[in-house]
Design an enzyme around this catalytic site. Structure first.
Site, PDB file in Angstrom:
ATOM      1  N   CYS A   1       0.782  -1.001  -0.018  1.00 16.04           N
ATOM      2  CA  CYS A   1       0.143  -0.072   0.091  1.00 16.04           C
ATOM      3  C   CYS A   1       0.799   1.357  -0.049  1.00 16.04           C
ATOM      4  O   CYS A   1       2.052   1.083  -0.231  1.00 16.04           O
ATOM      5  CB  CYS A   1      -0.857  -0.081   1.233  1.00 16.04           C
ATOM      6  SG  CYS A   1      -1.892  -1.593   1.528  1.00 16.04           S
TER       7      CYS A   1
ATOM      8  N   CYS B   1      12.877  -5.220   0.607  1.00 18.73           N
ATOM      9  CA  CYS B   1      12.132  -5.932  -0.586  1.00 18.73           C
ATOM     10  C   CYS B   1      12.614  -5.509  -1.692  1.00 18.73           C
ATOM     11  O   CYS B   1      12.444  -4.585  -2.286  1.00 18.73           O
ATOM     12  CB  CYS B   1      10.543  -5.899  -0.260  1.00 18.73           C
ATOM     13  SG  CYS B   1       9.904  -6.248  -1.838  1.00 18.73           S
TER      14      CYS B   1
ATOM     15  N   ASP C   1      11.570  -8.039 -19.956  1.00 11.24           N
ATOM     16  CA  ASP C   1      10.526  -7.814 -18.764  1.00 11.24           C
ATOM     17  C   ASP C   1      11.421  -7.702 -17.163  1.00 11.24           C
ATOM     18  O   ASP C   1      12.210  -8.637 -17.270  1.00 11.24           O
ATOM     19  CB  ASP C   1       9.277  -8.637 -18.941  1.00 11.24           C
ATOM     20  CG  ASP C   1       7.988  -7.952 -18.032  1.00 11.24           C
ATOM     21  OD1 ASP C   1       8.226  -6.855 -17.654  1.00 11.24           O
ATOM     22  OD2 ASP C   1       7.186  -8.592 -18.153  1.00 11.24           O
ATOM     23  N   ASP C   2      10.587  -7.228 -16.434  1.00 10.96           N
ATOM     24  CA  ASP C   2      11.094  -7.166 -15.041  1.00 10.96           C
ATOM     25  C   ASP C   2      11.108  -8.566 -14.271  1.00 10.96           C
ATOM     26  O   ASP C   2      11.844  -8.703 -13.529  1.00 10.96           O
ATOM     27  CB  ASP C   2      10.431  -6.089 -14.208  1.00 10.96           C
ATOM     28  CG  ASP C   2       9.280  -6.191 -13.944  1.00 10.96           C
ATOM     29  OD1 ASP C   2       8.407  -6.103 -14.931  1.00 10.96           O
ATOM     30  OD2 ASP C   2       8.913  -6.689 -13.056  1.00 10.96           O
TER      31      ASP C   2
ATOM     32  N   CYS D   1       5.912 -15.497  -1.098  1.00 14.88           N
ATOM     33  CA  CYS D   1       6.183 -14.187  -0.116  1.00 14.88           C
ATOM     34  C   CYS D   1       5.153 -13.887   0.871  1.00 14.88           C
ATOM     35  O   CYS D   1       4.058 -13.707   0.643  1.00 14.88           O
ATOM     36  CB  CYS D   1       6.441 -12.881  -1.017  1.00 14.88           C
ATOM     37  SG  CYS D   1       6.596 -11.436   0.263  1.00 14.88           S
TER      38      CYS D   1
ATOM     39  N   CYS E   1      15.892  -8.426   1.177  1.00  9.02           N
ATOM     40  CA  CYS E   1      14.924  -9.822   1.202  1.00  9.02           C
ATOM     41  C   CYS E   1      14.767 -10.459  -0.137  1.00  9.02           C
ATOM     42  O   CYS E   1      14.144  -9.711  -0.895  1.00  9.02           O
ATOM     43  CB  CYS E   1      13.479  -9.739   1.924  1.00  9.02           C
ATOM     44  SG  CYS E   1      12.583 -11.183   1.949  1.00  9.02           S
TER      45      CYS E   1
ATOM     46  N   CYS F   1      11.831 -14.676  -2.359  1.00  8.04           N
ATOM     47  CA  CYS F   1      11.091 -15.242  -3.527  1.00  8.04           C
ATOM     48  C   CYS F   1      11.888 -15.768  -4.641  1.00  8.04           C
ATOM     49  O   CYS F   1      11.175 -16.647  -5.417  1.00  8.04           O
ATOM     50  CB  CYS F   1       9.932 -14.258  -3.945  1.00  8.04           C
ATOM     51  SG  CYS F   1      10.847 -12.905  -4.709  1.00  8.04           S
TER      52      CYS F   1
HETATM   53  P1  5GP Z   1       2.846 -12.518 -15.077  1.00  9.77           P
HETATM   54  O1  5GP Z   1       2.048 -12.094 -16.155  1.00  9.77           O
HETATM   55  O2  5GP Z   1       4.003 -13.512 -15.306  1.00  9.77           O
HETATM   56  O3  5GP Z   1       1.965 -13.332 -14.219  1.00  9.77           O
HETATM   57  O4  5GP Z   1       3.204 -11.318 -14.166  1.00  9.77           O
HETATM   58  C1  5GP Z   1       4.550 -10.694 -14.694  1.00  9.77           C
HETATM   59  C2  5GP Z   1       4.096  -9.393 -15.142  1.00  9.77           C
HETATM   60  O5  5GP Z   1       3.377  -8.549 -14.234  1.00  9.77           O
HETATM   61  C3  5GP Z   1       5.299  -8.445 -15.292  1.00  9.77           C
HETATM   62  O6  5GP Z   1       5.080  -7.748 -16.447  1.00  9.77           O
HETATM   63  C4  5GP Z   1       5.422  -7.627 -14.005  1.00  9.77           C
HETATM   64  O7  5GP Z   1       5.893  -6.333 -14.633  1.00  9.77           O
HETATM   65  C5  5GP Z   1       4.051  -7.566 -13.408  1.00  9.77           C
HETATM   66  N1  5GP Z   1       4.325  -7.918 -12.135  1.00  9.77           N
HETATM   67  C6  5GP Z   1       5.003  -8.719 -11.579  1.00  9.77           C
HETATM   68  N2  5GP Z   1       4.535  -8.763  -9.884  1.00  9.77           N
HETATM   69  C7  5GP Z   1       3.539  -8.204  -9.970  1.00  9.77           C
HETATM   70  C8  5GP Z   1       2.622  -7.794  -8.821  1.00  9.77           C
HETATM   71  O8  5GP Z   1       2.827  -8.124  -7.575  1.00  9.77           O
HETATM   72  N3  5GP Z   1       1.574  -7.118  -9.061  1.00  9.77           N
HETATM   73  C9  5GP Z   1       1.179  -6.518 -10.213  1.00  9.77           C
HETATM   74  N4  5GP Z   1      -0.115  -5.956 -10.500  1.00  9.77           N
HETATM   75  N5  5GP Z   1       1.867  -6.870 -11.419  1.00  9.77           N
HETATM   76  C10 5GP Z   1       3.036  -7.382 -11.174  1.00  9.77           C
HETATM   77 MG    MG Z   2       5.151  -5.445 -16.168  1.00 12.21          MG
END
Ligand code: 5GP
Ligand code: MG
Length: 502
Positions: free
Chosen positions: A36, A276, A390-391, A427, A479, A482
């Site tokens: 948040c 984190c 991608d991240d 996590c 941390c 994950c």
């Molecule tokens: P995936 O599509 O593989 O399930 O999730 C990866 C994508 O969602 C990446 O593009 C990343 O930027 C985004 N993402 C990763 N972690 C989170 C999260 O905790 N919340 C949200 N809303 N997006 C996330």
């Molecule tokens: Mg993304």
């Protein structure tokens, strides 16, 4: 304090917008509020307006609900809590009339499970009659009730108004035998396993603290003779005269008295920093800083590190998965000399803009949203060796859709580069992946994942590479549980509780 504070008993202690029935018309399901956003303005005219400004800029941390509580010159609290987004829910507010005063705190909430629309679960929470006076709490993080305190307190007659873990925390403070509020807060933190950045707001002071692991960020700044405290420090940059002071440290409590233009820093617990790292990789705004280092520069370095680990990488262009893959793609492009091209454009108002691809509950909806978020110049892909950055990959919805579209557009080769290691563990502090089975990297080899996502080559950043970049940038403990790395101590404890509960 601006103006004269009255300590006489105000006519109405709390003005609440909306009726009590509206407040009660909710479903009481367990939720885990996670990343948040918190914002506070102290010792400032029209403080709630500043809190609103900052909440607006922190909406990526949570857009399920929003709340602000202010304290006026007559020591009266005013509260407005709404389900929905900051702009929609607060656009008509005349701040100095509806939320007047010299001090205010606010909260953006991201509900990762259920009850996103429960009005009683919106923060800040308010505790009207306690021996420490009235106080409000706003919390970013997770308290884990490993001792079953909610149940015990309920048996003892405590009436819970919400299903928030933060409410247990409030009752622990209220029931403490400690002589001061500060000590009562420290006692309460010891009863709950926790990751938190937290505000406790009273008629006399604002107390802002971070847990000893420093899992979630919080920073402070000077503005117009007062102070701002926010989860994300890029919010400070919207005011030309704002002077950042720095991060609140892990295990540190900062006390701002309303009638003193200063603050007191107390190291209330030995720091054991486990920031984190996902805040840096994905969650925080790229323009925020941790330990004075920009997240966007950190992400850029992650991209360069991918190339250090894969010097033979070739391709015709590097395409980011916007927005979150952008800086790593830049770094990788600079290191490799492969041109950076935004052939996928991120659409900010797609038909399902109000649905988050990530949090939609069914896969089909997630796929459709992920598809509609990105517009592709197909003709630029035909016959090209493309490197997609991608991240992170969680369930793999995003990257699968992307690869499928590149394939359809006639790419000659598709390489996926992910600027973080495989997410193989849950996590306990949220991050919206509570179930290991949903993680594509859980019990799958890289080769299995590559096949599943439909890439010709799949490259993840190594955990060692991530740690090395952290040492050169934030220079802090992280941390990385994950990613199969080390969890913050309290997270380990929470996990073992999680397992026992299963
Ligand atoms: P995936 O599509 O593989 O399930 O999730 C990866 C994508 O969602 C990446 O593009 C990343 O930027 C985004 N993402 C990763 N972690 C989170 C999260 O905790 N919340 C949200 N809303 N997006 C996330
Ligand atoms: Mg993304």
């Amino acid at each position: 304090m601006k103006g004269k504070a009255s300590r006489s008993c105000p006519k109405s202690i709390l003005t609440m917008e909306g009726t009590w029935d509206q407040e009660q018309a909710t479903t009481m399901r367990d939720i885990f509020p996670e990343e948040c956003g918190l914002a506070a303005a102290i010792h400032m005219q029209n403080a709630s307006r500043y809190v609103y400004d900052c909440l607006m800029l922190q909406e990526h941390r949570g857009e399920d609900s929003v709340g602000i509580i202010s304290l006026d010159e007559a020591a009266q609290f005013h509260i407005r809590r709404r389900v929905g987004r900051v702009r929609e829910q607060f656009f008509d507010v005349v701040f100095d009339e509806r939320l007047p005063g010299h001090a205010a705190i606010g909260h953006n909430r991201y509900a990762t499970q259920g009850a996103a629309d429960a009005l009683t679960n919106i923060q800040p929470l308010f505790f009207q009659n306690t021996k420490y006076g009235a106080f409000a709490i706003a919390h970013n993080g997770t308290f884990l009730d490993r001792k079953g305190l909610r149940e015990r307190l309920t048996q003892e007659g405590v009436v819970f108004q919400s299903s928030l873990d933060s409410e247990v925390f409030g009752h622990l403070i209220a029931r403490s035998k400690a002589p001061t509020l500060e000590e009562a807060i420290v006692d309460a933190t010891q009863d709950l396993t926790a990751a938190y950045a937290l505000f406790v707001f009273t008629r006399e002071k604002l107390i802002a603290l971070r847990d000893p692991s420093g899992v979630r960020p919080m920073s402070m700044a000077r503005l117009n003779g007062g102070f701002l405290v926010c989860s994300e420090n890029y919010t400070f940059d919207q005011y030309p005269s704002c002077e950042p002071i720095g991060d609140i440290q892990p295990g540190e409590m900062v006390v701002f008295e309303h009638n003193a233009n200063s603050f007191k820093r107390i190291q209330y617990a030995p720091p054991e920093e486990n920031f984190c790292v996902f805040e840096g990789i994905y969650f925080s705004d790229p323009r925020s800083r941790y330990n004075n280092f920009y997240h966007e520069d950190f992400r850029f370095e992650l991209g360069r590190q991918i190339f250090r680990e894969n010097p033979g990488l070739v391709g015709d262009c590097i395409i980011p998965v916007l927005d979150s893959g952008k800086h790593a793609a830049w770094g990788l492009s600079e290191a490799s000399g492969i041109p950076y091209r935004e052939h996928f454009k991120r659409l900010h108002n797609p038909p399902r803009a109000n649905l988050r691809s990530f949090t939609s509950s069914n896969e089909e909806e997630r796929m459709r949203t992920a598809y509609q978020k990105l517009h592709l110049r197909k003709e630029l892909i035909l016959g090209k060796r493309v490197v997609i950055v991608d991240d992170s990959v969680v369930r793999s919805t995003t990257i699968r859709i992307i690869n499928q579209r590149l394939r359809e557009a006639g790419a000659a080769e598709i390489v996926n580069c992910i600027s973080s290691p495989p997410i193989e563990n849950i996590c306990p502090y949220g991050m919206d992946f509570q179930d290991r089975q949903q993680l594509v990297a859980y019990e799958r080899s890289i080769e299995d994942i590559r096949q599943k996502v439909g890439a010709d080559r799949l490259i993840y950043l190594s955990l060692e590479g991530l740690q090395q970049v952290v040492q050169e940038t934030y220079k802090c403990g992280i941390c990385s549980g994950c990613f199969g790395g080390t969890y913050a101590a309290s997270a380990l404890e929470a996990l073992s509780h999680h397992k026992r509960a299963e």
